[in-house]
Design a protein around this motif. Sequence first.
Motif, PDB file in Angstrom:
ATOM      1  N   PRO A 167      -7.634   6.811  -4.172  1.00 20.30           N
ATOM      2  CA  PRO A 167      -8.277   5.488  -4.235  1.00 20.30           C
ATOM      3  C   PRO A 167      -8.763   5.093  -5.626  1.00 20.30           C
ATOM      4  N   ASN A 168      -9.273   6.025  -6.408  1.00 23.10           N
ATOM      5  CA  ASN A 168      -9.753   5.646  -7.743  1.00 23.10           C
ATOM      6  C   ASN A 168      -8.614   5.191  -8.637  1.00 23.10           C
ATOM      7  N   CYS A 223     -13.392   9.929   0.273  1.00 22.31           N
ATOM      8  CA  CYS A 223     -12.567   9.058   1.104  1.00 22.31           C
ATOM      9  C   CYS A 223     -12.553   7.673   0.460  1.00 22.31           C
ATOM     10  N   TRP A 224     -11.771   6.785   1.027  1.00 28.44           N
ATOM     11  CA  TRP A 224     -11.683   5.436   0.496  1.00 28.44           C
ATOM     12  C   TRP A 224     -13.037   4.717   0.516  1.00 28.44           C
ATOM     13  N   LEU A 256      -5.077  -1.671   3.562  1.00 25.47           N
ATOM     14  CA  LEU A 256      -5.168  -0.222   3.397  1.00 25.47           C
ATOM     15  C   LEU A 256      -4.541   0.463   4.615  1.00 25.47           C
ATOM     16  N   LEU A 262      -7.593   1.704  -7.339  1.00 26.23           N
ATOM     17  CA  LEU A 262      -8.534   0.649  -7.718  1.00 26.23           C
ATOM     18  C   LEU A 262      -8.483   0.374  -9.216  1.00 26.23           C
ATOM     19  N   PRO A 271     -10.144   4.204   6.338  1.00 26.94           N
ATOM     20  CA  PRO A 271     -10.999   4.248   5.145  1.00 26.94           C
ATOM     21  C   PRO A 271     -11.992   5.410   5.144  1.00 26.94           C
ATOM     22  N   ALA A 277     -14.881   5.383  -2.672  1.00 21.84           N
ATOM     23  CA  ALA A 277     -14.328   4.675  -3.828  1.00 21.84           C
ATOM     24  C   ALA A 277     -14.616   3.176  -3.760  1.00 21.84           C
ATOM     25  N   LEU A 278     -14.462   2.591  -2.580  1.00 23.07           N
ATOM     26  CA  LEU A 278     -14.742   1.160  -2.433  1.00 23.07           C
ATOM     27  C   LEU A 278     -16.197   0.852  -2.779  1.00 23.07           C
ATOM     28  N   ARG A 305      -0.709   5.152  -3.694  1.00 24.81           N
ATOM     29  CA  ARG A 305      -1.899   4.321  -3.832  1.00 24.81           C
ATOM     30  C   ARG A 305      -2.945   4.737  -2.798  1.00 24.81           C
ATOM     31  N   ALA A 306      -2.511   4.993  -1.565  1.00 24.93           N
ATOM     32  CA  ALA A 306      -3.442   5.359  -0.501  1.00 24.93           C
ATOM     33  C   ALA A 306      -4.049   6.741  -0.719  1.00 24.93           C
ATOM     34  N   ASP A 360       0.869  -1.179   0.000  1.00 24.86           N
ATOM     35  CA  ASP A 360       0.000   0.000   0.000  1.00 24.86           C
ATOM     36  C   ASP A 360       0.903   1.226   0.000  1.00 24.86           C
TER      37      ASP A 360
END
Length: 188
Positions: free
Chosen positions: A55-56, A86-87, A73, A59, A77, A90-91, A51-52, A47
């Motif tokens: 998020p888009n 926030c993550w 992660l 992913l 999140p 995106a998730l 990357r952190a 991670d």
Amino acid sequence: MTFTQPIGPSEGMSWPSAGVVLVAPGGVSSADGQLLAGLLGLRSLSDAAGRAADPNAALTALQTEPSGWLLPLSVDPAAELAQPGCWVDALAAWRQPVVLQLQAAQATAGPARAYAALLEAAQVPLVGLVQLGEPWQPQRRRADGLPWLGWLPAADRDPDAAAALRLALITRWRLSSARGAGHVHPAA
């Protein structure tokens, strides 16, 4: 940590989705990610800071990874990022399966309920919750009404608990992926 009977792609395992993201209040350490990945026979991905932060983009990049990965992660999140969102957002948009990990002390406190509710409200495919460390109190966890998968023992201390967690997680991951069939991602 090495588990004696990991299940993984090398043994012909067919994963329900390409991978799973491991999240926790405050973020997940690389070591904790490797612990769960080792149990499941998944590759633990790095991670990296970049990357952190996006998020888009992260992913999107994960779409090129071969199946059988776990991304621990390193950031919370729910933390607000430099760009709006926030993550969790995106998730949810990517319908990315996640596992929520909590320390034993957090299992009986508000973070378990709060983070599970946050993920559910955002419609993130929550595979379930994993408690890191002891004491594991299965009767209390069942009474919580949360989708607990089990607990992750340290250093091969309880092979039966590790096997039960592996089975529960893979089973719920399959169910979660079946419910969210049809990979959806945000429009570019």
